[in-house]
Design a protein around this motif. Structure first.
Motif, PDB file in Angstrom:
ATOM      1  N   ILE A  20       0.906  -1.142   0.000  1.00  0.00           N
ATOM      2  CA  ILE A  20       0.000   0.000   0.000  1.00  0.00           C
ATOM      3  C   ILE A  20       0.942   1.188   0.000  1.00  0.00           C
ATOM      4  CG2 ILE A  20      -1.792   1.266   1.225  1.00  0.00           C
ATOM      5  CD1 ILE A  20      -2.787  -1.467   2.223  1.00  0.00           C
ATOM      6  N   HIS A  21       1.097   1.785  -1.169  1.00  0.00           N
ATOM      7  CA  HIS A  21       2.081   2.847  -1.344  1.00  0.00           C
ATOM      8  C   HIS A  21       1.659   4.155  -0.701  1.00  0.00           C
ATOM      9  CE1 HIS A  21       4.668   0.508  -3.911  1.00  0.00           C
ATOM     10  NE2 HIS A  21       3.689   0.261  -4.758  1.00  0.00           N
ATOM     11  N   ALA A  22       0.365   4.448  -0.744  1.00  0.00           N
ATOM     12  CA  ALA A  22      -0.102   5.708  -0.166  1.00  0.00           C
ATOM     13  C   ALA A  22      -1.586   5.610   0.170  1.00  0.00           C
ATOM     14  CB  ALA A  22       0.135   6.873  -1.125  1.00  0.00           C
ATOM     15  N   SER A  23      -1.886   5.891   1.427  1.00  0.00           N
ATOM     16  CA  SER A  23      -3.265   5.868   1.912  1.00  0.00           C
ATOM     17  C   SER A  23      -3.403   6.864   3.060  1.00  0.00           C
ATOM     18  CB  SER A  23      -3.619   4.473   2.417  1.00  0.00           C
ATOM     19  OG  SER A  23      -4.874   4.494   3.073  1.00  0.00           O
ATOM     20  N   GLN A  24      -4.588   7.401   3.199  1.00  0.00           N
ATOM     21  CA  GLN A  24      -4.858   8.272   4.332  1.00  0.00           C
ATOM     22  C   GLN A  24      -4.954   7.420   5.598  1.00  0.00           C
ATOM     23  OE1 GLN A  24      -4.765  11.662   4.025  1.00  0.00           O
ATOM     24  NE2 GLN A  24      -4.088  11.005   2.005  1.00  0.00           N
ATOM     25  N   ARG A  25      -4.506   7.983   6.694  1.00  0.00           N
ATOM     26  CA  ARG A  25      -4.479   7.281   7.975  1.00  0.00           C
ATOM     27  C   ARG A  25      -5.853   6.717   8.363  1.00  0.00           C
ATOM     28  NH1 ARG A  25      -1.164   7.305  12.601  1.00  0.00           N
ATOM     29  NH2 ARG A  25      -2.329   6.903  14.493  1.00  0.00           N
ATOM     30  N   ALA A  26      -6.900   7.442   8.046  1.00  0.00           N
ATOM     31  CA  ALA A  26      -8.255   7.017   8.426  1.00  0.00           C
ATOM     32  C   ALA A  26      -8.670   5.699   7.765  1.00  0.00           C
ATOM     33  CB  ALA A  26      -9.252   8.114   8.066  1.00  0.00           C
ATOM     34  N   LEU A  27      -7.985   5.296   6.701  1.00  0.00           N
ATOM     35  CA  LEU A  27      -8.351   4.069   5.998  1.00  0.00           C
ATOM     36  C   LEU A  27      -7.604   2.838   6.485  1.00  0.00           C
ATOM     37  CD1 LEU A  27      -8.601   5.337   2.311  1.00  0.00           C
ATOM     38  CD2 LEU A  27     -10.448   4.982   3.968  1.00  0.00           C
ATOM     39  N   ARG A  28      -6.658   3.008   7.395  1.00  0.00           N
ATOM     40  CA  ARG A  28      -5.832   1.890   7.875  1.00  0.00           C
ATOM     41  C   ARG A  28      -6.638   0.645   8.191  1.00  0.00           C
ATOM     42  NH1 ARG A  28      -1.791   3.632  12.715  1.00  0.00           N
ATOM     43  NH2 ARG A  28      -0.124   4.532  11.476  1.00  0.00           N
ATOM     44  N   THR A  29      -7.568   0.764   9.112  1.00  0.00           N
ATOM     45  CA  THR A  29      -8.347  -0.387   9.582  1.00  0.00           C
ATOM     46  C   THR A  29      -9.127  -1.020   8.439  1.00  0.00           C
ATOM     47  OG1 THR A  29      -8.533   0.643  11.741  1.00  0.00           O
ATOM     48  CG2 THR A  29     -10.060  -1.142  11.274  1.00  0.00           C
ATOM     49  N   HIS A  30      -9.702  -0.190   7.573  1.00  0.00           N
ATOM     50  CA  HIS A  30     -10.480  -0.709   6.447  1.00  0.00           C
ATOM     51  C   HIS A  30      -9.598  -1.521   5.489  1.00  0.00           C
ATOM     52  CE1 HIS A  30     -13.874   1.708   7.696  1.00  0.00           C
ATOM     53  NE2 HIS A  30     -13.082   2.766   7.741  1.00  0.00           N
ATOM     54  N   LEU A  31      -8.403  -1.000   5.211  1.00  0.00           N
ATOM     55  CA  LEU A  31      -7.493  -1.700   4.302  1.00  0.00           C
ATOM     56  C   LEU A  31      -6.972  -2.991   4.920  1.00  0.00           C
ATOM     57  CD1 LEU A  31      -5.581   1.419   2.968  1.00  0.00           C
ATOM     58  CD2 LEU A  31      -7.388   0.113   1.799  1.00  0.00           C
ATOM     59  N   GLU A  32      -6.646  -2.950   6.207  1.00  0.00           N
ATOM     60  CA  GLU A  32      -6.201  -4.153   6.908  1.00  0.00           C
ATOM     61  C   GLU A  32      -7.292  -5.220   6.873  1.00  0.00           C
ATOM     62  OE1 GLU A  32      -5.063  -2.916  10.824  1.00  0.00           O
ATOM     63  OE2 GLU A  32      -3.372  -1.738  10.071  1.00  0.00           O
ATOM     64  N   TRP A  33      -8.510  -4.810   7.096  1.00  0.00           N
ATOM     65  CA  TRP A  33      -9.633  -5.744   7.075  1.00  0.00           C
ATOM     66  C   TRP A  33      -9.824  -6.320   5.669  1.00  0.00           C
ATOM     67  CZ3 TRP A  33     -14.196  -6.152   4.419  1.00  0.00           C
ATOM     68  CH2 TRP A  33     -15.090  -7.119   4.888  1.00  0.00           C
ATOM     69  N   ALA A  34      -9.749  -5.477   4.639  1.00  0.00           N
ATOM     70  CA  ALA A  34      -9.936  -5.930   3.257  1.00  0.00           C
ATOM     71  C   ALA A  34      -8.880  -6.966   2.873  1.00  0.00           C
ATOM     72  CB  ALA A  34      -9.888  -4.740   2.304  1.00  0.00           C
ATOM     73  N   VAL A  35      -7.615  -6.693   3.172  1.00  0.00           N
ATOM     74  CA  VAL A  35      -6.546  -7.634   2.839  1.00  0.00           C
ATOM     75  C   VAL A  35      -6.676  -8.890   3.701  1.00  0.00           C
ATOM     76  CG1 VAL A  35      -4.046  -8.017   2.825  1.00  0.00           C
ATOM     77  CG2 VAL A  35      -4.986  -5.842   2.018  1.00  0.00           C
ATOM     78  N   GLY A  36      -6.948  -8.721   4.986  1.00  0.00           N
ATOM     79  CA  GLY A  36      -7.111  -9.868   5.873  1.00  0.00           C
ATOM     80  C   GLY A  36      -8.235 -10.785   5.427  1.00  0.00           C
ATOM     81  N   SER A  37      -9.327 -10.220   4.973  1.00  0.00           N
ATOM     82  CA  SER A  37     -10.442 -11.036   4.477  1.00  0.00           C
ATOM     83  C   SER A  37     -10.035 -11.815   3.236  1.00  0.00           C
ATOM     84  CB  SER A  37     -11.641 -10.149   4.146  1.00  0.00           C
ATOM     85  OG  SER A  37     -12.185  -9.610   5.318  1.00  0.00           O
ATOM     86  N   ALA A  38      -9.278 -11.189   2.345  1.00  0.00           N
ATOM     87  CA  ALA A  38      -8.840 -11.861   1.119  1.00  0.00           C
ATOM     88  C   ALA A  38      -7.847 -12.981   1.417  1.00  0.00           C
ATOM     89  CB  ALA A  38      -8.228 -10.846   0.155  1.00  0.00           C
ATOM     90  N   VAL A  39      -6.965 -12.762   2.399  1.00  0.00           N
ATOM     91  CA  VAL A  39      -5.961 -13.756   2.767  1.00  0.00           C
ATOM     92  C   VAL A  39      -6.578 -14.836   3.655  1.00  0.00           C
ATOM     93  CG1 VAL A  39      -3.784 -14.075   4.051  1.00  0.00           C
ATOM     94  CG2 VAL A  39      -4.038 -12.157   2.494  1.00  0.00           C
TER      95      VAL A  39
END
Length: 175
Positions: A20-39
């Motif tokens: 994840i090259h660049a993301s706003q801090r507020a999206l951290r949890t959402h992105l972690e959840w999205a990748v975790g769900s896929a994995v």
């Protein structure tokens, strides 16, 4: 039914990386959840500031799982349009490697990757580039550059340099 027919084949396992090259801090949890769900595993990323975009953060995660996990990760992240990311899936016998790149202004692209990490452009895509360009050599170069992901590479290159000294978190899918 023979013994060969009753054996179940396990899906091929592969590895890859999510940047994840660049993301706003507020999206951290959402992105972690999205990748975790896929994995298929809950996880936490190690986030760092992104020097190429001071208001953004970056993270890098290595993963392992069944072939197709990279596509699932890329699909899960593609919904976050303002996030710059890259996902790779390494080739294994019977399956090409893949790389997905996303940049906000460009959207997402996918490319096959060979064992050496080079982009493989399929014959039909090359033929389409030749047909679209006609006799214009510059147009052909532009079409082939697009087929190899050139616009995405140029957009993401400044963001990639931040990963040189980053901590790495390994993910493993079980089962």
């Amino acid at each position: 039914m023979t013994a060969a027919n009753t054996l179940r084949r396990r899906p091929a396992t592969t590895t890859g990386v999510v940047w994840i090259h660049a993301s706003q801090r507020a999206l951290r949890t959402h992105l972690e959840w999205a990748v975790g769900s896929a994995v298929g595993d809950a996880l936490r990323f190690v986030w760092q500031s992104q020097p190429a975009e001071p208001s953004a953060e970056r993270s890098e995660v290595h993963w392992s799982g069944p072939v197709g996990t990279g596509a699932a990760i890329a699909s899960a992240l593609a919904g976050w349009r303002d996030v710059r990311f890259e996902v790779t899936e390494d080739p294994v016998p019977g399956s090409d490697g893949m790389r997905w790149m996303h940049a906000p202004q460009l959207g997402i692209t996918a490319a096959r990757i060979d064992a050496a990490g080079s982009v493989v452009v399929p014959e039909d895509r090359i033929r389409a580039a030749i047909e679209a360009a006609g006799p214009d050599a510059r147009a052909l170069l532009a079409e082939l550059d697009d087929a190899m992901g050139g616009p995405w590479d140029r957009d993401l290159e400044a963001y990639r340099h931040a990963s040189d000294a980053s901590p790495v978190v390994w993910l493993h899918r079980v089962g």
